[in-house]
Design a protein around this motif. Structure first.
Motif, PDB file in Angstrom:
ATOM      1  N   TYR A 194      22.126 -18.611 -49.190  1.00 29.39           N
ATOM      2  CA  TYR A 194      22.455 -17.283 -48.592  1.00 29.39           C
ATOM      3  C   TYR A 194      23.950 -17.781 -49.287  1.00 29.39           C
ATOM      4  O   TYR A 194      24.565 -16.494 -49.644  1.00 29.39           O
ATOM      5  CB  TYR A 194      22.310 -16.648 -47.383  1.00 29.39           C
ATOM      6  N   VAL A 195      24.536 -18.470 -48.302  1.00 31.41           N
ATOM      7  CA  VAL A 195      25.656 -18.771 -48.257  1.00 31.41           C
ATOM      8  C   VAL A 195      26.467 -19.045 -49.657  1.00 31.41           C
ATOM      9  O   VAL A 195      27.265 -18.662 -50.060  1.00 31.41           O
ATOM     10  CB  VAL A 195      26.322 -19.988 -47.728  1.00 31.41           C
ATOM     11  N   LEU A 229      22.038 -11.958 -42.785  1.00 32.33           N
ATOM     12  CA  LEU A 229      21.023 -13.306 -42.891  1.00 32.33           C
ATOM     13  C   LEU A 229      20.116 -13.610 -42.944  1.00 32.33           C
ATOM     14  O   LEU A 229      19.785 -14.196 -42.373  1.00 32.33           O
ATOM     15  CB  LEU A 229      22.683 -14.779 -43.037  1.00 32.33           C
ATOM     16  N   GLN A 230      20.085 -13.430 -41.147  1.00 37.01           N
ATOM     17  CA  GLN A 230      18.980 -13.120 -39.989  1.00 37.01           C
ATOM     18  C   GLN A 230      18.151 -12.515 -40.778  1.00 37.01           C
ATOM     19  O   GLN A 230      17.388 -13.123 -40.514  1.00 37.01           O
ATOM     20  CB  GLN A 230      19.428 -12.373 -39.155  1.00 37.01           C
ATOM     21  N   MET A 231      18.193 -11.652 -41.766  1.00 40.32           N
ATOM     22  CA  MET A 231      16.859 -10.599 -42.047  1.00 40.32           C
ATOM     23  C   MET A 231      16.430 -11.463 -42.674  1.00 40.32           C
ATOM     24  O   MET A 231      14.967 -11.837 -43.178  1.00 40.32           O
ATOM     25  CB  MET A 231      17.205  -9.188 -42.786  1.00 40.32           C
ATOM     26  N   ASN A 232      16.884 -12.496 -44.003  1.00 38.84           N
ATOM     27  CA  ASN A 232      16.625 -13.177 -44.467  1.00 38.84           C
ATOM     28  C   ASN A 232      15.943 -14.217 -44.772  1.00 38.84           C
ATOM     29  O   ASN A 232      14.284 -14.550 -44.480  1.00 38.84           O
ATOM     30  CB  ASN A 232      17.696 -13.732 -45.811  1.00 38.84           C
ATOM     31  N   VAL A 233      17.138 -14.596 -43.437  1.00 40.48           N
ATOM     32  CA  VAL A 233      15.788 -16.301 -43.186  1.00 40.48           C
ATOM     33  C   VAL A 233      14.663 -15.325 -42.047  1.00 40.48           C
ATOM     34  O   VAL A 233      12.978 -16.374 -42.414  1.00 40.48           O
ATOM     35  CB  VAL A 233      16.469 -16.664 -41.950  1.00 40.48           C
ATOM     36  N   ARG A 263      12.173 -14.439 -31.843  1.00 45.93           N
ATOM     37  CA  ARG A 263      13.696 -13.771 -31.891  1.00 45.93           C
ATOM     38  C   ARG A 263      13.902 -15.041 -33.597  1.00 45.93           C
ATOM     39  O   ARG A 263      14.141 -15.919 -31.985  1.00 45.93           O
ATOM     40  CB  ARG A 263      14.077 -13.534 -30.694  1.00 45.93           C
ATOM     41  N   LEU A 264      14.945 -14.617 -34.288  1.00 45.69           N
ATOM     42  CA  LEU A 264      16.256 -15.654 -34.370  1.00 45.69           C
ATOM     43  C   LEU A 264      17.752 -14.831 -34.256  1.00 45.69           C
ATOM     44  O   LEU A 264      17.151 -14.212 -34.037  1.00 45.69           O
ATOM     45  CB  LEU A 264      15.511 -14.957 -35.245  1.00 45.69           C
ATOM     46  N   ASN A 265      17.881 -15.965 -33.550  1.00 50.39           N
ATOM     47  CA  ASN A 265      19.564 -15.560 -32.808  1.00 50.39           C
ATOM     48  C   ASN A 265      20.313 -17.066 -33.880  1.00 50.39           C
ATOM     49  O   ASN A 265      20.608 -17.626 -33.990  1.00 50.39           O
ATOM     50  CB  ASN A 265      19.472 -16.005 -31.958  1.00 50.39           C
TER      51      ASN A 265
END
Length: 218
Positions: A46-47, A95-99, A109-111
């Motif tokens: 992503y980066v 990024l959160q959505m991608n992961v 949950r992802l944080n």
């Protein structure tokens, strides 16, 4: 001959700790490990995609992962935060959505948090990226190594060793070149040593860069 061990693995439990922190029963351990790999790769990709600057620099020092039953917490240590922060909230959400898509886990949950590293050039990963970039632009490897060491010296580390292996400068015979500045006591367990190995794909083959940075002694 002296056998080299990964400096982090050698010091686990004494002066340095894991980059991933979770517990799993033996049967589901491999799944968890692959999950970590996926998260790290996803973030790096992503980066890479989103940085269209001339430098082509990722600037991720390290990615730490902590898992609980219902939560995966990812901390990204980044050297040059403006890369991800320009579209601050949107960037992290995306990024959160991608992961999340990559993991397709429903019940967890992802944080994702981003932490800035004070002295980016004291981090081996960022230095390795810097050297890789130089080598891709066909700068002579000694120049690149010396420049990297100069950058590190400004961040008051006690010592650094840089090693480049492979077809250096496009020569037919692969060789290993290294330089050391200051002291790098690999055998001392009290010494905190940051290490990274990084592969560079150049036009004439793959080069390996290894960097050891001696931070301080406890």
């Amino acid at each position: 001959m002296g056998q080299k061990i990964n400096p982090l693995g050698f010091r686990l439990g004494t002066t340095q700790s894991h980059h991933s922190f979770w517990f799993a029963p033996p049967k589901s351990f491999s799944v968890g490990l692959q999950e970590d790999e996926k998260i790290r790769n996803c973030i790096k990709n992503y980066v890479q995609k989103n940085i269209r600057i001339s430098s082509g620099f990722e600037g991720i020092a390290r990615i730490e992962i902590k898992k609980r039953i219902d939560l995966i917490q990812v901390i990204i240590y980044i050297g040059f935060p403006n890369l991800l922060i320009e579209g601050r909230t949107r960037g992290i959400e995306e990024l959160q959505m991608n992961v999340q898509k990559e993991l397709n886990s429903v019940n967890r949950r992802l944080n994702i948090a981003i932490t800035r590293v004070e002295k980016p050039y004291g981090q081996p990963n960022i230095l390795a990226e810097y050297i890789a970039l130089q080598l891709k632009n066909r700068v002579s490897f000694r120049k690149a190594m010396k420049k990297a060491i100069e950058l590190t010296e400004q961040t008051d580390t006690k010592g650094i060793q840089v090693q480049i292996a492979g077809r250096i400068d496009g020569k037919e015979i692969a060789r290993i070149e290294w330089i050391r500045e200051g002291r790098v006591p690999l055998q001392t367990i009290r010494a905190k040593i940051d290490y990274c190995s990084y592969t560079v794909r150049t036009i004439y083959g793959v080069l390996g860069i290894k960097i050891w940075i001696f931070v301080d002694e406890e």
